[in-house]
Scaffold this motif. Structure first.
Motif, short mmCIF file in Angstrom:
data_model
loop_
_atom_site.label_atom_id
_atom_site.label_comp_id
_atom_site.label_asym_id
_atom_site.label_seq_id
_atom_site.Cartn_x
_atom_site.Cartn_y
_atom_site.Cartn_z
N LEU A 1 0.83 -1.21 0.00
CA LEU A 1 0.00 0.00 0.00
C LEU A 1 0.86 1.26 0.00
O LEU A 1 0.78 2.10 0.90
CB LEU A 1 -0.93 -0.01 1.21
N ASP A 2 1.68 1.42 -1.04
CA ASP A 2 2.53 2.61 -1.13
C ASP A 2 2.04 3.55 -2.23
O ASP A 2 2.82 4.34 -2.76
CB ASP A 2 4.00 2.22 -1.33
N PHE A 3 0.77 3.44 -2.58
CA PHE A 3 0.17 4.36 -3.55
C PHE A 3 -1.25 4.68 -3.09
O PHE A 3 -1.76 4.09 -2.14
CB PHE A 3 0.19 3.78 -4.97
N GLU A 4 -1.89 5.63 -3.77
CA GLU A 4 -3.18 6.14 -3.32
C GLU A 4 -4.36 5.39 -3.94
O GLU A 4 -4.23 4.75 -4.99
CB GLU A 4 -3.30 7.63 -3.67
N PHE A 5 -5.52 5.50 -3.26
CA PHE A 5 -6.77 4.90 -3.73
C PHE A 5 -7.86 5.98 -3.67
O PHE A 5 -8.79 5.89 -2.87
CB PHE A 5 -7.16 3.71 -2.85
N PRO B 1 -6.72 -9.95 -0.40
CA PRO B 1 -6.30 -8.56 -0.16
C PRO B 1 -7.11 -7.52 -0.92
O PRO B 1 -7.07 -6.34 -0.58
CB PRO B 1 -4.83 -8.53 -0.61
N GLN B 2 -7.86 -7.97 -1.93
CA GLN B 2 -8.67 -7.01 -2.69
C GLN B 2 -9.78 -6.41 -1.83
O GLN B 2 -10.36 -5.39 -2.20
CB GLN B 2 -9.26 -7.70 -3.93
N LEU B 3 -10.05 -7.01 -0.66
CA LEU B 3 -11.07 -6.43 0.21
C LEU B 3 -10.60 -5.11 0.82
O LEU B 3 -11.43 -4.31 1.29
CB LEU B 3 -11.47 -7.42 1.31
N PHE B 4 -9.27 -4.86 0.80
CA PHE B 4 -8.74 -3.64 1.43
C PHE B 4 -9.41 -2.39 0.89
O PHE B 4 -9.87 -1.53 1.63
CB PHE B 4 -7.22 -3.52 1.20
N TYR B 5 -9.43 -2.26 -0.45
CA TYR B 5 -9.85 -0.97 -0.99
C TYR B 5 -11.35 -0.75 -0.90
O TYR B 5 -11.81 0.39 -0.96
CB TYR B 5 -9.32 -0.73 -2.40
N PHE B 6 -12.14 -1.80 -0.70
CA PHE B 6 -13.56 -1.59 -0.40
C PHE B 6 -13.70 -0.92 0.97
O PHE B 6 -14.52 -0.02 1.15
CB PHE B 6 -14.31 -2.92 -0.42
N LEU B 7 -12.89 -1.37 1.92
CA LEU B 7 -12.90 -0.76 3.25
C LEU B 7 -12.37 0.68 3.20
O LEU B 7 -12.89 1.56 3.89
CB LEU B 7 -12.06 -1.60 4.22
N PHE B 8 -11.34 0.92 2.37
CA PHE B 8 -10.83 2.28 2.22
C PHE B 8 -11.92 3.21 1.68
O PHE B 8 -12.07 4.35 2.13
CB PHE B 8 -9.62 2.31 1.27
N ALA B 9 -12.66 2.72 0.68
CA ALA B 9 -13.72 3.53 0.09
C ALA B 9 -14.84 3.79 1.10
O ALA B 9 -15.39 4.89 1.16
CB ALA B 9 -14.28 2.84 -1.16
N TYR B 10 -15.16 2.76 1.90
CA TYR B 10 -16.18 2.95 2.93
C TYR B 10 -15.73 4.03 3.92
O TYR B 10 -16.53 4.89 4.32
CB TYR B 10 -16.47 1.65 3.67
#
Length: 432
Positions: free
Chosen positions: A80-84, A224-233
Motif C-alpha cells: 500500500l505505497d500508492f493512493e486509492f 487482499p482485494q477487500l482492502f480498498y472496499f474498506l478504504f472507500a467505505y
C-alpha cells in the motif's frame, strides 16, 4: 485458520499451504473455514484508522498462524505505497480509482501481497523453488510480473491469449525478463485458464516442480482485494446514505472480495457485478441457471470470461441460497457500443476519462440507481484508461497523457514464446 476446498474432496490446509498449492488437489478453490466479523467499533471509528491499520486488521485472522505480525505489517506497507482516491463525479456517484500502482491496475494489490507472502515462505524454510503459473485476460499478467520481479525462489510463467490483450498490457508482461516468462497462447483466456488448471492436476509436473497460481483463484491474490472496499467505505461514510459498489467483473474475484468485506461487517448491503456481453452471471441472476459458455472478445477484454472461477465463492458466501444472494447482488451486462456510450457520457458530462471496464461499472451503477435513486454509488475504475489507448481515443476523441509507469515499457522489446496446446506448455515447464 484452515482453508478447505469448495469441492470438499481434499484435506483442509493452512494459509501457507493454500497459497503454495494455489488450487486444491480436487480442483476446488480454497475458502477460509470461518470469517469472524470485525467489532462494530472498527466501523464506527474507521475514519480515524489509517489505511495500513485497516488492512492489517482485515487480513490478520486469515494469515496470522503463518505470517508473524511484524512481517505482515511490512508486507502491507510495501503493498500500500500508492493512493486509492475516491472521486466525486455526480451527486450520488463516485469513482474509486484503483490504477495508481506500478502497473496501473487494481491487481497490483493482490499480486504484491501474494509476492510478499511467497517471498517470506521461501526465506523461512529455504523451500524448493516455486513456479507461479498464471493465466491473464489483460491486467493480471502485468501486475503479477511486476509484483514478483526479482523475488528469490520464485519463477513466473504467464499465459495470455494472442491478440486479445491491449498493446500496453502485452508489453507490461513480455518485457521484464529476469524470472518472468510470457507464453503467448493461440486461443482465448478460457483456454489459458484451462491449461493452468490442467497443469495443477498433472502428476508428472507436480512430481518434478512446485506449482502455484497467481490468478484470483489463489487466496493470497484474492483476499487482499477487500482492502480498498474498506478504504472507500472510510471515505464515503460521511455521505450518510446507503452505499452500493458497482464492480466490473470477469472472473468475479474482485466483487467477491468486496463481499468478504461485507461479511467482516462493512455496512454495505448490495453489490453490482457489471459485465460485458460475457453474461453468464447476469443470466444466472435472472433465472438461477448457471450455464458457462465460450467467451467472446470485447473492448473490455479483462472481463472476457465465459466461466468465472470465483462465482462459486460468491455462492458459498451466501450458503448457495439464490434468494439471499439476490438480496446482496445484482448483475447487468452491456455491449461494446453501450460501453462506448458510457465512456462518452462520463467524458462529456463529468470531464472524466474512463477505461472500458470502468465505463461498464458506471453503466451498471446507473441502471441499479434507476430503481434505487437514494443510494450513494461507488463504481470501480480498475485500470488507467491509457492501457486501452486505441479504444479511448477512438471513443472520446481525446488522448490521455501517458503516465511514467507506462512510458517505461513502451520502448522495451517484447519477448514471448508461442504455444498452442497443453502438451507444449508441459514440455516447456518440464524443460525449465
Amino acid at each position: 485458520m484452515k482453508f478447505y476446498s469448495l469441492n470438499k474432496q481434499a484435506t483442509a490446509v493452512s494459509f501457507k499451504e493454500a497459497v503454495i498449492n494455489g488450487i486444491a488437489p480436487d480442483r476446488g478453490l480454497y475458502f477460509p473455514e470461518s470469517i469472524t466479523p470485525l467489532p462494530q467499533s472498527f466501523f464506527s471509528t474507521i475514519e480515524d484508522i489509517s489505511y495500513h491499520e485497516i488492512a492489517y486488521r482485515a487480513i490478520e485472522q486469515f494469515v496470522k498462524e503463518d505470517i508473524p505480525e511484524e512481517t505482515l505489517r511490512k508486507i502491507i506497507a510495501s503493498v500500500l505505497d500508492f493512493e486509492f482516491p475516491l472521486v466525486q463525479l455526480e451527486e450520488n456517484v463516485a469513482v474509486l480509482e484503483l490504477f495508481h500502482g506500478p502497473t496501473m491496475a487494481f491487481k497490483d494489490v493482490g499480486a504484491r501481497f501474494m509476492a510478499g507472502c511467497l517471498e517470506y515462505f521461501s526465506q523461512e524454510e529455504k523451500t524448493q523453488e516455486v513456479t507461479v503459473l498464471v493465466a491473464t485476460s489483460g491486467d493480471t499478467g502485468g501486475a503479477v510480473a511486476n509484483g514478483f520481479l526479482g523475488v528469490k525462489g520464485v519463477k513466473v510463467v504467464i499465459l495470455y491469449p494472442s491478440g486479445k490483450v491491449s498493446e500496453i498490457q502485452e508489453r507490461q508482461l513480455t518485457t521484464l525478463g529476469q524470472n518472468i516468462t510470457a507464453l503467448e497462447i493461440d486461443g482465448t483466456f478460457d483456454d489459458c485458464q484451462k491449461m493452468v488448471k490442467t497443469a495443477f492436476l498433472d502428476q508428472d509436473l507436480l512430481a518434478n516442480m512446485k506449482l502455484t497460481s497467481a490468478n484470483s483463484i489463489n487466496v493470497a491474490r484474492w483476499l487482499p482485494q477487500l482492502f480498498y472496499f474498506l478504504f472507500a467505505y472510510k471515505e464515503a461514510k460521511k455521505q450518510h446514505k446507503e452505499l452500493v459498489f458497482s464492480v466490473p467483473s470477469g472472473n468475479f474475484g474482485n466483487v467477491c472480495a468486496g463481499m468478504v468485506a461485507q461479511t467482516l461487517g462493512m455496512p454495505v448491503p448490495h453489490f453490482i457485478a457489471a459485465t460485458n456481453i460475457n453474461d453468464v452471471v447476469p443470466k444466472f441472476m435472472k433465472n438461477a441457471s448457471y450455464e458457462p459458455k465460450p467467451s467472446h472478445a470485447t473492448i473490455s477484454n479483462a472481463m472476457d470470461v465465459g466461466d468465472p472461477s470465483n462465482f462459486i465463492r460468491i455462492q458459498h458466501l451466501y450458503q448457495n441460497n439464490f434468494k439471499t444472494l439476490s438480496k446482496n447482488l445484482s448483475s447487468f451486462s452491456f455491449s461494446d457500443e453501450e460501453t462506448r456510450e458510457g465512456m462518452r457520457k462520463l467524458y462529456k458530462a463529468c470531464d472524466y476519462v474512463a477505461d472500458p471496464h470502468g465505463a461498464v461499472a458506471y453503466l451498471g451503477l446507473k441502471k441499479y440507481q434507476k430503481q434505487h435513486p437514494n443510494t450513494y454509488g461507488i463504481f470501480l475504475e480498475t485500470a488507467h484508461p491509457v492501457k486501452f489507448l486505441e479504444v479511448v481515443e477512438d471513443t472520446i476523441k481525446h488522448s490521455p497523457e501517458i503516465p511514467l509507469q507506462i512510458q517505461k515499457v513502451l520502448d522495451k522489446e517484447k519477448k514471448s514464446i508461442a504455444i498452442k496446446t497443453y502438451n507444449e506448455l508441459k514440455v516447456y515447464l518440464m524443460a525449465h
